[in-house]
Design a protein around this motif. Structure first.
Motif, short mmCIF file in Angstrom:
data_model
loop_
_atom_site.label_atom_id
_atom_site.label_comp_id
_atom_site.label_asym_id
_atom_site.label_seq_id
_atom_site.Cartn_x
_atom_site.Cartn_y
_atom_site.Cartn_z
N THR A 158 0.84 -1.20 0.00
CA THR A 158 0.00 0.00 0.00
C THR A 158 0.87 1.25 0.00
O THR A 158 1.81 1.36 0.79
N ARG A 159 0.57 2.15 -0.91
CA ARG A 159 1.18 3.47 -0.92
C ARG A 159 0.07 4.51 -0.83
O ARG A 159 -1.09 4.21 -1.07
N PHE A 160 0.45 5.73 -0.52
CA PHE A 160 -0.54 6.76 -0.25
C PHE A 160 -0.31 7.99 -1.11
O PHE A 160 0.82 8.29 -1.51
N LEU A 200 -0.94 17.42 5.72
CA LEU A 200 -1.36 16.02 5.59
C LEU A 200 -0.22 15.14 5.09
O LEU A 200 0.00 14.04 5.59
N ALA A 201 0.53 15.63 4.11
CA ALA A 201 1.67 14.86 3.61
C ALA A 201 2.70 14.64 4.72
O ALA A 201 3.29 13.56 4.84
N ASP A 202 2.90 15.67 5.55
CA ASP A 202 3.83 15.53 6.67
C ASP A 202 3.37 14.44 7.63
O ASP A 202 4.17 13.68 8.16
N GLU A 203 2.05 14.38 7.87
CA GLU A 203 1.51 13.35 8.77
C GLU A 203 1.75 11.96 8.19
O GLU A 203 2.09 11.02 8.92
N LEU A 204 1.59 11.81 6.90
CA LEU A 204 1.86 10.53 6.25
C LEU A 204 3.33 10.14 6.41
O LEU A 204 3.65 8.99 6.70
N HIS A 205 4.20 11.10 6.20
CA HIS A 205 5.63 10.81 6.34
C HIS A 205 5.98 10.45 7.78
O HIS A 205 6.79 9.55 8.03
N ARG A 206 5.34 11.13 8.76
CA ARG A 206 5.59 10.79 10.16
C ARG A 206 5.14 9.37 10.47
O ARG A 206 5.69 8.71 11.35
N VAL A 238 4.76 7.50 0.33
CA VAL A 238 3.90 8.55 -0.24
C VAL A 238 4.33 8.83 -1.67
O VAL A 238 5.53 8.97 -1.96
N VAL A 239 3.35 8.90 -2.56
CA VAL A 239 3.62 9.25 -3.95
C VAL A 239 2.87 10.54 -4.27
O VAL A 239 1.86 10.86 -3.64
#
Length: 386
Positions: free
Chosen positions: A48-50, A62-68, A73-74
């Motif tokens: 799974t990627r986001f 939001l992207a920062d939260e995904l990275h945390r 992330v793509v």
């Protein structure tokens, strides 16, 4: 679709055959998507990627939260390419029509109980089931419209009849996780530092009719009015965090925080607080419905009737739950709080059984892979401090 050679690349260290795209537009959507991922646990054939679908007022950081979260992330240009086999979006909003793979949409709250928000108020359409969200240029966008209860089929038939053939009743993974977490209640209370105290969870959705907007001083009032053998925890909808930021919220809540208020972090912690709670004080947000369905004593301190779908289980909740009067003796009211009458009926009207089994069957059918041999079961929610 053939099972080989799959998706594994030259440098991959897992035998990946299929790749799923998790589409998020808000922290709320991410929170819900993280309830879905356990159906893929332990299966190294599926990766799974986001990606963040732009356009929401509540997409800040939001992207920062995904990275945390250490997610892969793509960017959107990669997301709409040929690298994926299936996409899951806990929202019908955003440019989902640009994706080149079948998309499953899911509700990101306790069913479809709110009217669709607009720039000026709400539309006379059910959020998540409207033509505006499910269709683009005359075609239905999602390959599957996931519903949490069979009764929502009738609403979909009224709102967007073209999408009815795409509908599948799945259930609510979040509620299933809350249910299996109840035996761990003392562990959640220990992680919160509650001990023998009576835990009052104050919870607010977002927007002009929310508890936080209507009763912004209630957290401070409760902390001041309740003696030392009570603990107060505040849960704010992720959209409140995204709109105002943690620093601002802590500034607004400074005195209450100094006097012992627990401000529950914005992502993945409200579930533990809810399971640990003795009493919940809330509004028309999904947390209040989950609380009622679990049999928690509940008081409503605000309720945005104009935002709630008439005749929905949430509307029934609004008619049954007791109100908290902030001008009265709040301690006496909290001590007298009881579960909502016929709360099991509310749960039966909103949630379908075995959501993880339904969801896994659907996903693997779409991936054209055999399901793993182990059962699909919900996991207890994470501890508060994890």
């Amino acid at each position: 679709m053939s099972a080989e050679p799959g998706r594994a690349g030259r440098w991959d260290s897992a035998p990946v055959l299929r790749r799923i795209l998790g589409v998020v537009r808000t922290l709320t959507a991410l929170d819900r998507l993280l309830d879905v991922l356990p159906v893929l646990a332990d299966d190294m054939r599926v990766e799974t990627r986001f990606a963040v679908a732009a356009g929401s007022e509540f997409a800040a950081n939001l992207a920062d939260e995904l990275h945390r979260s250490q997610a892969q992330v793509v960017d959107w240009e990669q997301a709409i390419g040929k690298d994926f086999d299936f996409a899951i979006s806990p929202s019908g909003n955003g440019p989902l029509h640009e994706l080149d793979v079948p998309v499953l949409t899911l509700p990101h709250g306790a069913g479809h109980h709110k009217l669709r928000a607009t720039e000026t108020g709400v539309a006379e359409e059910v959020s998540g089931l409207s033509t505006a969200q499910l269709m683009h240029e005359g075609r239905v966008v999602p390959a599957v419209v996931g519903l949490s209860h069979p009764s929502q089929l009738a609403e979909l038939r009224r709102s967007c009849p073209e999408a009815v053939p795409r509908a599948e009743v799945i259930g609510d993974p979040c509620f299933a996780r809350l249910q299996v977490s109840l035996p761990m209640r003392e562990q959640y209370r220990a992680a919160l530092g509650t001990g023998p105290r009576k835990l009052v969870v104050l919870a607010s959705t977002w927007g002009p009719h929310s508890l936080f907007r209507q009763q912004g001083g209630l957290a401070q009032q409760l902390v001041a009015a309740l003696p030392a053998d009570y603990q107060v925890a505040l849960v704010l909808h992720p959209n409140v965090w995204s709109r105002h930021g943690g620093l601002q919220l802590e500034t607004w809540l400074r005195t209450a925080l100094r006097n012992g208020l627990v401000l529950v972090p914005r992502l993945r912690k409200w579930q533990a607080a809810l399971v640990a709670a003795d009493v919940v004080v809330s509004d028309h947000g999904s947390l209040s419905f989950y609380a009622a369905a679990l049999g928690k004593p509940l008081l409503l301190a605000a309720f945005g009737t104009d935002e709630v779908v008439p005749g929905s289980p949430m509307a029934l909740l609004g008619g049954r739950a007791e109100r908290l009067d902030p001008a009265g003796d709040v301690r006496a009211q909290i001590d007298a709080a009881r579960p909502v009458p016929d709360h099991q009926q509310l749960a039966d009207l909103a949630f379908h059984d075995n959501p993880y089994q339904h969801l896994r069957e659907l996903i693997y059918r779409r991936l054209e892979l055999p399901e793993p041999p182990w059962p699909a079961r919900p996991e207890p929610v994470g501890l508060f401090h994890s």
